[in-house]
Each structure stands twice: as structure tokens, then as C-alpha cells.
Design a protein around this motif. Structure first.
Motif, PDB file in Angstrom:
ATOM      1  N   ALA A 179       0.824  -1.203   0.000  1.00 53.03           N
ATOM      2  CA  ALA A 179       0.000   0.000   0.000  1.00 53.03           C
ATOM      3  C   ALA A 179       0.861   1.257   0.000  1.00 53.03           C
ATOM      4  CB  ALA A 179      -0.932  -0.005   1.215  1.00 53.03           C
ATOM      5  N   VAL A 180       1.969   1.235   0.725  1.00 51.58           N
ATOM      6  CA  VAL A 180       2.882   2.385   0.744  1.00 51.58           C
ATOM      7  C   VAL A 180       3.574   2.525  -0.605  1.00 51.58           C
ATOM      8  CG1 VAL A 180       4.957   3.339   1.792  1.00 51.58           C
ATOM      9  CG2 VAL A 180       3.209   2.280   3.235  1.00 51.58           C
ATOM     10  N   GLY A 181       3.925   1.397  -1.223  1.00 47.31           N
ATOM     11  CA  GLY A 181       4.645   1.434  -2.493  1.00 47.31           C
ATOM     12  C   GLY A 181       3.849   2.044  -3.634  1.00 47.31           C
ATOM     13  N   ARG A 182       2.546   2.080  -3.507  1.00 44.98           N
ATOM     14  CA  ARG A 182       1.734   2.610  -4.604  1.00 44.98           C
ATOM     15  C   ARG A 182       1.886   4.108  -4.774  1.00 44.98           C
ATOM     16  NH1 ARG A 182      -3.505   4.522  -2.628  1.00 44.98           N
ATOM     17  NH2 ARG A 182      -3.609   4.267  -0.361  1.00 44.98           N
ATOM     18  N   PHE A 183       2.515   4.791  -3.809  1.00 44.30           N
ATOM     19  CA  PHE A 183       2.693   6.234  -3.938  1.00 44.30           C
ATOM     20  C   PHE A 183       3.852   6.596  -4.859  1.00 44.30           C
ATOM     21  CE2 PHE A 183       0.305   6.003   0.058  1.00 44.30           C
ATOM     22  CZ  PHE A 183      -0.682   6.938  -0.202  1.00 44.30           C
ATOM     23  N   ASP A 184       4.685   5.621  -5.261  1.00 43.21           N
ATOM     24  CA  ASP A 184       5.764   5.864  -6.221  1.00 43.21           C
ATOM     25  C   ASP A 184       6.654   7.019  -5.764  1.00 43.21           C
ATOM     26  OD1 ASP A 184       7.356   5.535  -8.429  1.00 43.21           O
ATOM     27  OD2 ASP A 184       6.066   6.693  -9.765  1.00 43.21           O
ATOM     28  N   ALA A 185       7.180   6.889  -4.551  1.00 41.14           N
ATOM     29  CA  ALA A 185       8.035   7.931  -3.980  1.00 41.14           C
ATOM     30  C   ALA A 185       9.077   7.273  -3.083  1.00 41.14           C
ATOM     31  CB  ALA A 185       7.196   8.929  -3.179  1.00 41.14           C
ATOM     32  N   ALA A 186      10.102   8.045  -2.750  1.00 43.71           N
ATOM     33  CA  ALA A 186      11.121   7.551  -1.825  1.00 43.71           C
ATOM     34  C   ALA A 186      10.481   7.256  -0.474  1.00 43.71           C
ATOM     35  CB  ALA A 186      12.228   8.582  -1.664  1.00 43.71           C
ATOM     36  N   VAL A 187      10.860   6.118   0.128  1.00 45.29           N
ATOM     37  CA  VAL A 187      10.244   5.666   1.384  1.00 45.29           C
ATOM     38  C   VAL A 187      11.319   5.456   2.436  1.00 45.29           C
ATOM     39  CG1 VAL A 187       8.848   3.893   2.502  1.00 45.29           C
ATOM     40  CG2 VAL A 187       8.406   4.501   0.112  1.00 45.29           C
ATOM     41  N   GLU A 188      11.079   6.019   3.623  1.00 43.78           N
ATOM     42  CA  GLU A 188      11.928   5.759   4.796  1.00 43.78           C
ATOM     43  C   GLU A 188      11.060   5.124   5.870  1.00 43.78           C
ATOM     44  OE1 GLU A 188      14.101   8.231   8.407  1.00 43.78           O
ATOM     45  OE2 GLU A 188      13.718   9.241   6.487  1.00 43.78           O
ATOM     46  N   VAL A 189      11.376   3.887   6.230  1.00 43.83           N
ATOM     47  CA  VAL A 189      10.565   3.179   7.204  1.00 43.83           C
ATOM     48  C   VAL A 189      10.958   3.620   8.610  1.00 43.83           C
ATOM     49  CG1 VAL A 189       9.875   0.941   8.113  1.00 43.83           C
ATOM     50  CG2 VAL A 189      10.306   1.212   5.661  1.00 43.83           C
ATOM     51  N   VAL A 190       9.999   4.152   9.356  1.00 41.91           N
ATOM     52  CA  VAL A 190      10.240   4.528  10.745  1.00 41.91           C
ATOM     53  C   VAL A 190      10.060   3.315  11.652  1.00 41.91           C
ATOM     54  CG1 VAL A 190       9.487   6.034  12.623  1.00 41.91           C
ATOM     55  CG2 VAL A 190       9.512   6.885  10.260  1.00 41.91           C
ATOM     56  N   GLY A 191       9.101   2.480  11.358  1.00 39.74           N
ATOM     57  CA  GLY A 191       8.882   1.286  12.145  1.00 39.74           C
ATOM     58  C   GLY A 191       7.495   0.727  11.908  1.00 39.74           C
TER      59      GLY A 191
END
Length: 332
Positions: free
Chosen positions: A293-305
Motif C-alpha cells: 500500500a505504501v509502495g503505490r505512492f511511487d516515492a522515496a520511502v523511509e521506514v520509521v517502524g
């Protein structure tokens, strides 16, 4: 002194406001004699309103439930609320759209012109939100039977057309349950009940229920998990144990403006961190589902937790890399 018609409406409004009215108090509120109150009560009875005489030291009156529907009395706000509710009934999933439209026409015909103009200015078009799943209609007779069982606190016997029980190769015995609440969720009707055979709480789709009369014995209602029907139903549909939250919830930083993310997030929390960065807290059924679901935004992702979400991203990355490799081999 008020005219008779206005006084009758005032008397009816008072009788609707509380259960019992002493005759002397009604006379005082209407500024008439007790004899006039008695005559006005008789007139209401002639119009079909079941006004009962209450025995006691002071005597009095009570508006009772009758066998026929007498003329109805609404104030302005009640009439507008009724008209709006009838226009929204088409999306209730109860198969009442046509009946609601006819009821609105009937109510409108007896409204005074000032209210009719307000209703005409509030014409609504009820549009169901797009959904990938069908929204079956429920027979109003089934809803009435379920609601009656809930109100009477009587054990309900019914056939249930569950896909999990279909095709079992033999007749399925009727279900037995203690019905507690009839609720609407996401365009569908559900019965919240304690399943006597499985000794657990269940939510049954009303469109799959066929009641088997007569009803069973009366029961003492159990306490719902979560403390309320809203908390229980929310928890069940989010897949949790009744806490009202998703079983998997994580936090990430996205390389997108908050405004670009928030319009695509239904029940998450978006916090602006800068012109091109935002914090997103989101829930899902599984960690893999949350990462996707997060990947669908097509943007750089930093996982906080938490760590489970990072592991889910790693598993997805390997799967996507394998899929990309296979596609490259196919293209050669």
C-alpha cells in the motif's frame, strides 16, 4: 384563547412530549379550563389519536399506540429531517428505495407551502460510492424479523447462505444465535449475534439470512467485546480482536507533499514535514499488504517502524527483483 385547530395541535404536541399529563396541568399549559381539555381530547380521539384516560388523584391523559396510523404532526425541523432521510434511503441497501420515494411524495402533499418550498430546495441525489464488491439488497421483511428478534431478545433460528458452507455435499443445519444488534456497514446490513453452536460472537450478513420461525426462548444479553457495538463492529471489520485497530500498523516518511498523499488515504494519518516530505501512519491486514500500500505512492520511502514493516519491504523487494529478472529474460 387560541383557535380550536391551533389548540388541538398544541395539545397533541404536549401529549407527545411526555408519557402522562395531569388534566389540570394540561389546562394550565393551554390556558383553558379542564372541561375544554376534555372536549379537545375527545376531538383528538375522533381524528384517530388513541388518548387514554389515566386514573389517579389528579386524573390525566396519555397518548397510546394505536392500531391505525392517525394524522402525523411534525415541527419544521422534523419534517425537513424526514424528507432528507427518505431521499437517502435508496443507498441503505434495504430494498426501500421505491417505498421511500412514495413516502416522500405522500409527506410532501400534506406539508404547508413553506415547508414544501424548503423540501424542494433540498432535493438530493443519493450516489453510492464506487465499490469493487456488489451491494446486495436485503428484503425489508428479513430486516423487520431480525429487528424484532433483537428487540424481543429471543433466540433466532435461521438458514445462512455462507460461501464457506455451500457445496458441502449435504443439508446444513440451521444456525442458532442470540441476536444483539442490527447494523449497517459499508452499504451492507449485518446481524451481530452470539452464535450458540460455536460459543463465539459472529457478524452475519443480513442478505444471506433466512429466518426460521418461530423464535426461540428469551435470553439475557451478554456484554459485547470492546464495550459497544461500534467498537466491536469496527474491530471485526478491521480484522482485530475488538480494539478497533488494524492488526498491522506502521509508520513511514514519504518523499511527497502531504496534500498529494492525504487525498488517497482513507483511514491513515498524514503529517506534513516539509514542502516535499510527509509522515504517513497506515494500517492493513498484513505487513506485506501494508508495504504494498505504501509502495503505490511511487516515492522515496523511509521506514520509521516497526521492524516487521522493514522485513516486509525486504521480502517485496526480492520478489519484485525476481519478477523483473524473469521479465528481462522473456524480452531477450
Amino acid at each position: 384563547m387560541q383557535k380550536t385547530s391551533a389548540r388541538l395541535l398544541a395539545l397533541l404536541s404536549l401529549l407527545q412530549a411526555r408519557r402522562d399529563w395531569p388534566g389540570a396541568l394540561l389546562a394550565e399549559r393551554l390556558r383553558v379550563s379542564p372541561r375544554t381539555v376534555r372536549r379537545d381530547v375527545d376531538r383528538l380521539r375522533e381524528l384517530g389519536y388513541p388518548v387514554l384516560a389515566v386514573k389517579g388523584p389528579d386524573g390525566g391523559y396519555r397518548l397510546d399506540a394505536g392500531s391505525e396510523l392517525p394524522p402525523l404532526l411534525f415541527d419544521d425541523d422534523q419534517a425537513v429531517a424526514l424528507a432528507v432521510a427518505l431521499q437517502m434511503a435508496a443507498t441503505a441497501g434495504a430494498g426501500l428505495g421505491e417505498a421511500a420515494a412514495r413516502a416522500l411524495t405522500t409527506v410532501r402533499q400534506v406539508m404547508p407551502s413553506r415547508l414544501r418550498h424548503r423540501i424542494d430546495g433540498l432535493r438530493l441525489t443519493a450516489v453510492e460510492p464506487p465499490s469493487a464488491r456488489p451491494r446486495p439488497q436485503v428484503d425489508s421483511a428479513v430486516l423487520t424479523a431480525l429487528g424484532a428478534a433483537v428487540h424481543a431478545r429471543e433466540v433466532l433460528r435461521f438458514d445462512y447462505a455462507s460461501p464457506a458452507e455451500a457445496g458441502g455435499g449435504g443439508p446444513v443445519p440451521p444456525r442458532r444465535a442470540e441476536p444483539h444488534h442490527l447494523v449497517a456497514w459499508g452499504g451492507r446490513w449485518y446481524l451481530v449475534a452470539w452464535d450458540l453452536d460455536r460459543a463465539d460472537w459472529r457478524t452475519f450478513r443480513a442478505d444471506r439470512i433466512t429466518p426460521r420461525p418461530p423464535a426461540g426462548p428469551r435470553f439475557t444479553p451478554r456484554d459485547l467485546p470492546g464495550g459497544s457495538v461500534a467498537a466491536f463492529v469496527t474491530g471485526r471489520f478491521l480484522g482485530s480482536d475488538g480494539s478497533g485497530d488494524w492488526p498491522c500498523r506502521g509508520e513511514v516518511i514519504l518523499g511527497l507533499p502531504a496534500a498529494a498523499v492525504s487525498r488517497h488515504v482513507r483511514d491513515g494519518v498524514v503529517e506534513e514535514l516539509g514542502p516535499d516530505r510527509c509522515r504517513l501512519v497506515l494500517g492493513s491486514w498484513s505487513w506485506i499488504g501494508l508495504a504494498a500500500a505504501v509502495g503505490r505512492f511511487d516515492a522515496a520511502v523511509e521506514v520509521v517502524g516497526p521492524a516487521e514493516l522493514k522485513d516486509a519491504f525486504a521480502r517485496l523487494a526480492r520478489r519484485y527483483a525476481d519478477a523483473a529478472g524473469q521479465a528481462a529474460i522473456t524480452d531477450k
